[in-house]
Design a protein around this motif. Sequence first.
Motif, PDB file in Angstrom:
ATOM      1  N   TYR A 170       0.806  -1.216   0.000  1.00 23.97           N
ATOM      2  CA  TYR A 170       0.000   0.000   0.000  1.00 23.97           C
ATOM      3  C   TYR A 170       0.839   1.266   0.000  1.00 23.97           C
ATOM      4  N   THR A 171       2.114   1.143  -0.314  1.00 25.95           N
ATOM      5  CA  THR A 171       2.958   2.334  -0.384  1.00 25.95           C
ATOM      6  C   THR A 171       4.001   2.135  -1.478  1.00 25.95           C
ATOM      7  N   LEU A 172       5.091   2.858  -1.408  1.00 22.34           N
ATOM      8  CA  LEU A 172       6.114   2.766  -2.449  1.00 22.34           C
ATOM      9  C   LEU A 172       6.659   1.339  -2.538  1.00 22.34           C
ATOM     10  N   PRO A 173       6.731   0.760  -3.730  1.00 20.37           N
ATOM     11  CA  PRO A 173       7.196  -0.629  -3.860  1.00 20.37           C
ATOM     12  C   PRO A 173       8.634  -0.821  -3.421  1.00 20.37           C
ATOM     13  N   ASP A 174       9.406   0.252  -3.395  1.00 23.73           N
ATOM     14  CA  ASP A 174      10.797   0.155  -2.967  1.00 23.73           C
ATOM     15  C   ASP A 174      10.912  -0.295  -1.513  1.00 23.73           C
ATOM     16  N   VAL A 175       9.869  -0.047  -0.721  1.00 23.21           N
ATOM     17  CA  VAL A 175       9.877  -0.463   0.682  1.00 23.21           C
ATOM     18  C   VAL A 175      10.038  -1.971   0.792  1.00 23.21           C
ATOM     19  N   ARG A 176       9.502  -2.704  -0.190  1.00 26.41           N
ATOM     20  CA  ARG A 176       9.602  -4.166  -0.172  1.00 26.41           C
ATOM     21  C   ARG A 176      11.057  -4.616  -0.193  1.00 26.41           C
ATOM     22  N   TYR A 177      11.883  -3.942  -0.972  1.00 28.46           N
ATOM     23  CA  TYR A 177      13.290  -4.340  -1.077  1.00 28.46           C
ATOM     24  C   TYR A 177      14.028  -4.097   0.236  1.00 28.46           C
TER      25      TYR A 177
END
Length: 216
Positions: A157-164
């Motif tokens: 639910y936020t910036l996909p970069d957070v996943r990394y």
Amino acid sequence: MTDEQHLQALSDIRRMMERSSRFMSLSGLSGISAGISALIGAALARTWLVEYYDRWNTTGVYSEDDFAALKMKLLVLAICVLVAALCGGTFFTWRRARKNNLPIWDITSRKVLINVAIPLIAGGAFIAGLLYNHLETLVAPTCLVFYGLALINGSKYTLPDVRYLGLLETALGIANLFFLRKGLYFWAIGFGLLHIIYGALMWWKYERKGSFQSIS
């Protein structure tokens, strides 16, 4: 309308849909401030640990009271670091949201908070059990693993970069399990160095020109 205008209209619609379905106001400066807070906390913790073990090695006397006092100091320090990181993160996120005329508290931000909170609460309870059973060496890797899982869970639910960042934190926590006596260093790398690098990259990618980039 020309083909170029159609593409621009579709791009605008996509951007509006992304903003409505994802919390876009996370600031890279939040990550940097959290990382700096963590590094300061790690430096203080290392100083206290060195002083404690130097005194222990010099006198050869083990004191339960001294050890309990050290654990309490470290716990208070961890809470202070957490509060400082949360305050910095809230301020910079609020500032970015205001700059882009976006709400900081809406249904999307609530989804992020709920999805991040579930693994964090579970991790907090797990860590409480570790401390209760005097398994302090497992606290640092557990913090990293559950924090990484929280980021992965909230990244929907936020910036996909957070996943990394979440994947790196989780991997670092697992690696820490094989070097339990180095937990403070892994903690400093995960919560300090990785946050600063992530925050700088996010600032460069999304905030440097003061505008949102499209999410892929």
